[in-house]
Structure formats: C-alpha cells, structure tokens
Design a protein around this motif. Structure first.
Motif, short mmCIF file in Angstrom:
data_model
loop_
_atom_site.label_atom_id
_atom_site.label_comp_id
_atom_site.label_asym_id
_atom_site.label_seq_id
_atom_site.Cartn_x
_atom_site.Cartn_y
_atom_site.Cartn_z
N THR A 145 40.58 145.30 26.88
CA THR A 145 39.19 145.67 26.60
C THR A 145 39.09 147.09 26.05
O THR A 145 38.34 147.35 25.09
CB THR A 145 38.33 145.54 27.86
N ARG A 146 39.83 148.03 26.63
CA ARG A 146 39.75 149.41 26.14
C ARG A 146 40.28 149.50 24.70
O ARG A 146 39.70 150.19 23.86
CB ARG A 146 40.52 150.34 27.06
N ALA A 169 36.36 139.75 23.67
CA ALA A 169 37.64 140.06 23.02
C ALA A 169 38.78 139.60 23.92
O ALA A 169 39.68 140.36 24.28
CB ALA A 169 37.76 141.56 22.73
N ALA A 170 38.76 138.31 24.28
CA ALA A 170 39.65 137.78 25.30
C ALA A 170 41.13 137.98 24.98
O ALA A 170 41.96 138.04 25.90
CB ALA A 170 39.36 136.29 25.49
N HIS A 171 41.47 138.08 23.71
CA HIS A 171 42.88 138.20 23.32
C HIS A 171 43.35 139.66 23.30
O HIS A 171 44.53 139.92 22.99
CB HIS A 171 43.09 137.59 21.93
N LEU A 172 42.49 140.60 23.64
CA LEU A 172 42.82 142.02 23.58
C LEU A 172 42.53 142.72 24.91
O LEU A 172 41.68 142.27 25.69
CB LEU A 172 42.00 142.72 22.48
N HIS A 232 36.16 146.38 18.04
CA HIS A 232 36.12 144.91 17.99
C HIS A 232 34.72 144.46 17.56
O HIS A 232 33.71 144.92 18.11
CB HIS A 232 36.45 144.34 19.37
N PRO A 233 34.62 143.56 16.58
CA PRO A 233 33.30 143.21 16.03
C PRO A 233 32.32 142.68 17.06
O PRO A 233 31.13 143.04 17.05
CB PRO A 233 33.64 142.13 15.00
N GLY A 234 32.79 141.81 17.97
CA GLY A 234 31.89 141.25 18.96
C GLY A 234 31.39 142.28 19.96
O GLY A 234 30.19 142.38 20.23
N LEU A 235 32.32 143.05 20.52
CA LEU A 235 31.93 144.06 21.52
C LEU A 235 31.06 145.13 20.88
O LEU A 235 30.12 145.62 21.52
CB LEU A 235 33.18 144.68 22.15
#
Length: 230
Positions: free
Chosen positions: A180-181, A175-178, A188-191
């Motif tokens: 992390t927390r 979630a490079a654009h956000l 987040h769909p990927g995480l």
C-alpha cells in the motif's frame, strides 16, 4: 452474421469444476487475509501470454470499473468515461498474482466469457469484428447488459463472475497486487482517485477521528496497543 472464430477456442472446453475450485480457494484466501505462494510468476506470465486472454479480462474489468482509453486504437477499454479504471489500476497484475491460483485458468475463463458473448451477439444480431475477442467486440452498453445477466441468481457460472468482480474491485480500491505504501508513493490510479490517506510518519495508519463523528462502542480493555483484540 458471419461466424466469429475466437483463436482461444482451440483450448479444451472450460472445466467448470476446476475453475470453481480455484475461485473458491481464492475467495477463502481473500476472506482469511492469507496469500500463500500457490503459483509462480512464470506460470502467471505463461497463462496470460495469449493476447486475447488479456484483452478479454481487461474488457470484463473495464465494464465493471470503466476507464479512459490508453490510446486511440485501444479496444479492450471502451472509453466510456474519463479518468482511470480497473485496467489502469492493475487488474491484470491482480488476477495473475502468484499468491492466487487463478492465472493458469484465465484462458479457460476467457473462452467461457467469449462463448457467452458470441451467443449474446447472435441473439441480438450484432456483427462482431473477426480480429478481436467476442466480448471485446461488443459495444460497451451490450457488454454491460451481458454482465448483468451473468450476475443473475440463476446463472450457473455466477460464482466465477462474482470472484472476478471482487478482484476487479480490489485492484482499483486497494491496489491488491502492491504494497500500500509503495502504491501511494507511485500514485496508484485507484488509490489516487479515491484520495486514499497516507500513513503517519512511522508508516502506520491511524484514524483519530470517528467515521460517524462519535464512538459507537467503548474500547475493550484487552485491546492491544496496535488496536487488535487480545
């Protein structure tokens, strides 16, 4: 096969030097973990305002990390799998991040990818729809075959596709654009798909168990309390 006209072809031919320079800068920033504000949000939004650019970038990312369609008429996402993919994970937001220099060049990169798709379709006698970008119009298996050739060692534009592939992976895996927390809090769909661990109560991540089940080396005596080398 009738000629396929990409509206974005009205743009000037891609300047490979400019694209490669921006991609080299991006790779250096990612490697160093530094993200200075190079482009503004307005610039990023303007660069991606053309729907065909968005669709082309989404189709590229969906070929690398496929996901399910957002609706029945979704063309950029091929729907090759179930579950979230790079598009759902925010790849467009990552590519247009104001902290990276790519956004203004994405229309030119889309032109380059669509030109390769037209050449591929012509060679394989594939009829492309006139209402979608050429790469989007390719069936998923042909998108995959084309991208394999773009990553070949003798491909002159290989660096372009490598960095775009790296950013696609970062969008889904980190979630490079956000923050992390925040990404975890908003599922987040990927995480979520990767079952990324949540931080401790104080907001920090700690890993009390060794990944390999044993310590691989003794801790350096100068290691700081945060775990960083002195």
């Amino acid at each position: 096969m009738p000629p396929h006209r990409d509206p974005s072809s009205a743009l000037s031919p891609p300047t490979r030097r400019a694209i490669l320079t921006a991609l080299t800068t991006t790779a250096a920033l990612l490697t160093a973990g530094q993200f200075p504000a190079i482009a503004s949000q307005a610039t990023a939004a303007e660069a991606m305002s053309a729907g065909w650019t968005v669709q082309t970038m989404e189709a590229f990312a969906d070929t690398l990390i496929p996901g399910e369609r957002r609706s029945a008429d979704d063309r950029a996402i091929a729907g090759a799998v179930t579950g979230p993919g790079a598009v759902q994970a925010g790849v467009v937001q990552t590519l247009t991040s104001p902290e990276l220099p790519l956004a203004p060049l994405l229309p030119e990169i889309a032109v380059l990818l669509n030109a390769r798709a037209i050449a591929y379709a012509t060679l394989h006698l594939i009829l492309l729809p006139p209402t979608a970008p050429a790469f989007v119009g390719l069936p998923f298996r042909h998108r995959t075959t084309l991208l394999r050739t773009l990553f070949d060692a003798d491909e002159p534009d290989r660096a372009i596709w490598q960095v775009l592939g790296l950013l696609t992976g970062l969008a889904f895996d980190t979630a490079a654009h956000l923050d992390t927390r925040h990404a975890l809090d908003t599922h987040h769909p990927g995480l979520t798909w990767l079952d990324f661990p949540r931080p401790d109560a104080d907001g920090l991540w700690r890993f009390p168990h060794y990944s390999y089940g044993t310590a691989l080396a003794a801790e350096h005596p100068a290691t700081t309390p945060s775990g960083s080398p002195a």
